[in-house]
Design an enzyme around this catalytic site. Structure first.
Site, mmCIF file in Angstrom:
data_model
loop_
_atom_site.group_PDB
_atom_site.id
_atom_site.type_symbol
_atom_site.label_atom_id
_atom_site.label_comp_id
_atom_site.label_asym_id
_atom_site.label_seq_id
_atom_site.Cartn_x
_atom_site.Cartn_y
_atom_site.Cartn_z
ATOM 1 N N HIS A 191 0.770 0.945 -13.176
ATOM 2 C CA HIS A 191 1.486 -0.268 -13.559
ATOM 3 C C HIS A 191 2.980 0.052 -13.625
ATOM 4 O O HIS A 191 3.370 1.096 -14.163
ATOM 5 C CB HIS A 191 0.987 -0.773 -14.918
ATOM 6 C CG HIS A 191 1.646 -2.043 -15.341
ATOM 7 N ND1 HIS A 191 1.307 -3.267 -14.806
ATOM 8 C CD2 HIS A 191 2.659 -2.274 -16.206
ATOM 9 C CE1 HIS A 191 2.079 -4.201 -15.335
ATOM 10 N NE2 HIS A 191 2.906 -3.628 -16.191
ATOM 11 N N GLN B 92 9.013 7.142 -8.375
ATOM 12 C CA GLN B 92 8.269 7.907 -9.391
ATOM 13 C C GLN B 92 6.781 7.604 -9.331
ATOM 14 O O GLN B 92 5.941 8.489 -9.555
ATOM 15 C CB GLN B 92 8.818 7.617 -10.790
ATOM 16 C CG GLN B 92 10.266 8.002 -10.970
ATOM 17 C CD GLN B 92 10.529 9.454 -10.607
ATOM 18 O OE1 GLN B 92 9.796 10.348 -11.021
ATOM 19 N NE2 GLN B 92 11.563 9.688 -9.811
ATOM 20 N N GLU B 93 6.420 6.362 -9.018
ATOM 21 C CA GLU B 93 4.992 6.029 -8.865
ATOM 22 C C GLU B 93 4.356 6.947 -7.825
ATOM 23 O O GLU B 93 3.237 7.426 -7.988
ATOM 24 C CB GLU B 93 4.820 4.565 -8.437
ATOM 25 C CG GLU B 93 5.263 3.560 -9.485
ATOM 26 C CD GLU B 93 4.948 2.125 -9.083
ATOM 27 O OE1 GLU B 93 3.870 1.860 -8.526
ATOM 28 O OE2 GLU B 93 5.792 1.233 -9.338
ATOM 29 N N GLU C 102 -8.575 -5.065 -21.538
ATOM 30 C CA GLU C 102 -7.293 -5.652 -21.914
ATOM 31 C C GLU C 102 -6.349 -5.486 -20.736
ATOM 32 O O GLU C 102 -6.179 -4.352 -20.248
ATOM 33 C CB GLU C 102 -6.723 -4.886 -23.105
ATOM 34 C CG GLU C 102 -6.734 -5.645 -24.401
ATOM 35 C CD GLU C 102 -6.044 -4.807 -25.462
ATOM 36 O OE1 GLU C 102 -4.990 -5.223 -25.942
ATOM 37 O OE2 GLU C 102 -6.570 -3.725 -25.763
ATOM 38 N N ARG D 100 -5.555 -8.466 -8.673
ATOM 39 C CA ARG D 100 -6.604 -9.376 -9.127
ATOM 40 C C ARG D 100 -6.984 -8.992 -10.547
ATOM 41 O O ARG D 100 -7.056 -7.800 -10.873
ATOM 42 C CB ARG D 100 -7.862 -9.242 -8.251
ATOM 43 C CG ARG D 100 -7.673 -9.606 -6.807
ATOM 44 C CD ARG D 100 -7.665 -11.087 -6.582
ATOM 45 N NE ARG D 100 -8.836 -11.755 -7.129
ATOM 46 C CZ ARG D 100 -8.959 -13.081 -7.191
ATOM 47 N NH1 ARG D 100 -7.986 -13.859 -6.759
ATOM 48 N NH2 ARG D 100 -10.045 -13.632 -7.700
ATOM 49 N N ILE D 101 -7.232 -10.004 -11.372
ATOM 50 C CA ILE D 101 -7.763 -9.729 -12.709
ATOM 51 C C ILE D 101 -9.259 -9.508 -12.573
ATOM 52 O O ILE D 101 -9.956 -10.304 -11.928
ATOM 53 C CB ILE D 101 -7.432 -10.896 -13.666
ATOM 54 C CG1 ILE D 101 -5.924 -10.907 -13.906
ATOM 55 C CG2 ILE D 101 -8.203 -10.757 -14.974
ATOM 56 C CD1 ILE D 101 -5.429 -12.063 -14.725
ATOM 57 N N LEU D 102 -9.748 -8.410 -13.123
ATOM 58 C CA LEU D 102 -11.152 -8.040 -12.937
ATOM 59 C C LEU D 102 -11.993 -8.535 -14.108
ATOM 60 O O LEU D 102 -11.530 -8.594 -15.251
ATOM 61 C CB LEU D 102 -11.251 -6.518 -12.809
ATOM 62 C CG LEU D 102 -10.496 -5.968 -11.585
ATOM 63 C CD1 LEU D 102 -10.226 -4.475 -11.711
ATOM 64 C CD2 LEU D 102 -11.272 -6.283 -10.304
ATOM 65 N N ASP E 97 -3.673 -4.526 -18.292
ATOM 66 C CA ASP E 97 -2.642 -3.478 -18.280
ATOM 67 C C ASP E 97 -2.635 -2.630 -19.549
ATOM 68 O O ASP E 97 -1.590 -2.133 -19.973
ATOM 69 C CB ASP E 97 -1.248 -4.085 -18.028
ATOM 70 C CG ASP E 97 -1.160 -4.753 -16.667
ATOM 71 O OD1 ASP E 97 -1.826 -4.281 -15.738
ATOM 72 O OD2 ASP E 97 -0.439 -5.758 -16.545
ATOM 73 N N GLY F 213 0.785 -1.234 0.000
ATOM 74 C CA GLY F 213 0.000 0.000 0.000
ATOM 75 C C GLY F 213 0.815 1.281 0.000
ATOM 76 O O GLY F 213 0.338 2.321 0.461
HETATM 77 C C1 GAR Z 1 3.407 -1.100 -7.385
HETATM 78 O O1 GAR Z 1 4.703 -1.118 -7.907
HETATM 79 C C2 GAR Z 1 2.378 -1.110 -8.495
HETATM 80 O O2 GAR Z 1 2.782 -0.380 -9.615
HETATM 81 C C3 GAR Z 1 2.286 -2.566 -8.806
HETATM 82 O O3 GAR Z 1 2.339 -3.219 -7.565
HETATM 83 C C4 GAR Z 1 3.091 -2.414 -6.663
HETATM 84 C C5 GAR Z 1 2.263 -2.194 -5.432
HETATM 85 O O4 GAR Z 1 3.013 -1.552 -4.448
HETATM 86 N N1 GAR Z 1 1.081 -2.880 -9.519
HETATM 87 C C6 GAR Z 1 0.990 -3.822 -10.448
HETATM 88 O O5 GAR Z 1 1.909 -4.557 -10.744
HETATM 89 C C7 GAR Z 1 -0.365 -3.940 -11.107
HETATM 90 N N2 GAR Z 1 -0.276 -4.667 -12.335
HETATM 91 P P1 GAR Z 1 2.278 -0.805 -3.259
HETATM 92 O O6 GAR Z 1 1.293 -1.809 -2.645
HETATM 93 O O7 GAR Z 1 3.376 -0.455 -2.292
HETATM 94 O O8 GAR Z 1 1.578 0.400 -3.816
#
Ligand code: GAR
Length: 213
Positions: free
Chosen positions: A105, A169-170, A139, A87-89, A141, A12
């Site tokens: 992503h 960066q996220e 589709e 989870r795949i929705l 991602d 999270g």
């Molecule tokens: C993040 O890096 C996010 O981009 C990735 O999971 C991680 C979750 O980290 N998501 C995916 O791979 C979705 N396809 P977080 O729980 O610390 O935010």
């Protein structure tokens, strides 16, 4: 003020970045499909209501997604934010939230959809990697891209060091994208692209400089 619901499965940290970004939104709830997701405690510490909808307690994806949607809709969100929700929705779920479901992503989409993006980027020898915020479609991602952040891949990177550089960066990119949604600055075009209503184009691409050794 717009209402958002955040879905998580684990750590999270993206959720936390959103909670701490002082966005003009009400985070109505954080929902996890795993009761032991560490992010739940972080959400509670921030005074946000948490809900667990355990996918194992449901007979198949349709039943799980229906239960999840009931919980989400009880909070009447304007936007549903997937933050490491693994989870795949189902198509019905995605359709129900069309235009109000976004995901982050850890790759520069459309490269490296799916899992293990950092190890796969290293295996390909790409020089730039990063993350993408996009509206969710059926589709995996894929879907209209809101913003991307690029980081350099360094010669001595491991999947872990690269993941850490992307994650930083996220944590910048996702709150920014949600702010634009909250401020009504995002529109979807009929050909499935994001159009900015306002001067955000320059900020929708973040390029993190190569750090000097
Ligand atoms: C993040 O890096 C996010 O981009 C990735 O999971 C991680 C979750 O980290 N998501 C995916 O791979 C979705 N396809 P977080 O729980 O610390 O935010």
């Amino acid at each position: 003020m717009k209402r958002i619901v955040i879905l998580i499965s684990g750590r999270g940290s993206n959720m936390q970045a959103v909670l701490e970004a002082n966005l003009p939104v009400k985070v109505a709830a954080v929902i996890s499909n795993k009761a032991d997701a560490p992010g739940l405690e972080t959400a509670r510490r921030h005074g946000v209501e948490t809900v667990v909808v355990d996918h194992r307690g449901h007979d198949g994806r349709e039943a799980f997604d229906a239960a999840l949607a009931r919980q989400i809709d009880s909070h009447a969100p304007d936007l549903v934010v997937l933050a490491g929700f693994m989870r795949i929705l189902t198509p019905g779920f995605v359709e129900h939230y069309a235009g109000r479901l976004i995901n982050i992503h850890p790759s520069l989409l459309p490269a490296f959809t799916g899992l293990d993006t950092h190890a796969r980027a290293l295996a390909e020898g790409v020089k730039l990697h990063g993350c993408t915020v996009h509206f969710v479609t059926n589709e995996l991602d894929r879907g209209p891209i809101v913003a991307q952040a690029a980081v350099p891949v360094l010669a001595d990177d491991t999947p872990e060091t690269l993941a850490a550089r992307v994650l930083a960066q996220e944590h910048r990119l996702y709150p920014q994208a949600i702010r634009w949604f909250a401020e009504d600055k995002l529109a979807l075009t009929s050909d499935g692209k994001v159009r900015f209503l306002g001067p955000c184009d320059a900020d929708s691409v973040l390029i993190s400089p190569r750090e000097k050794p």
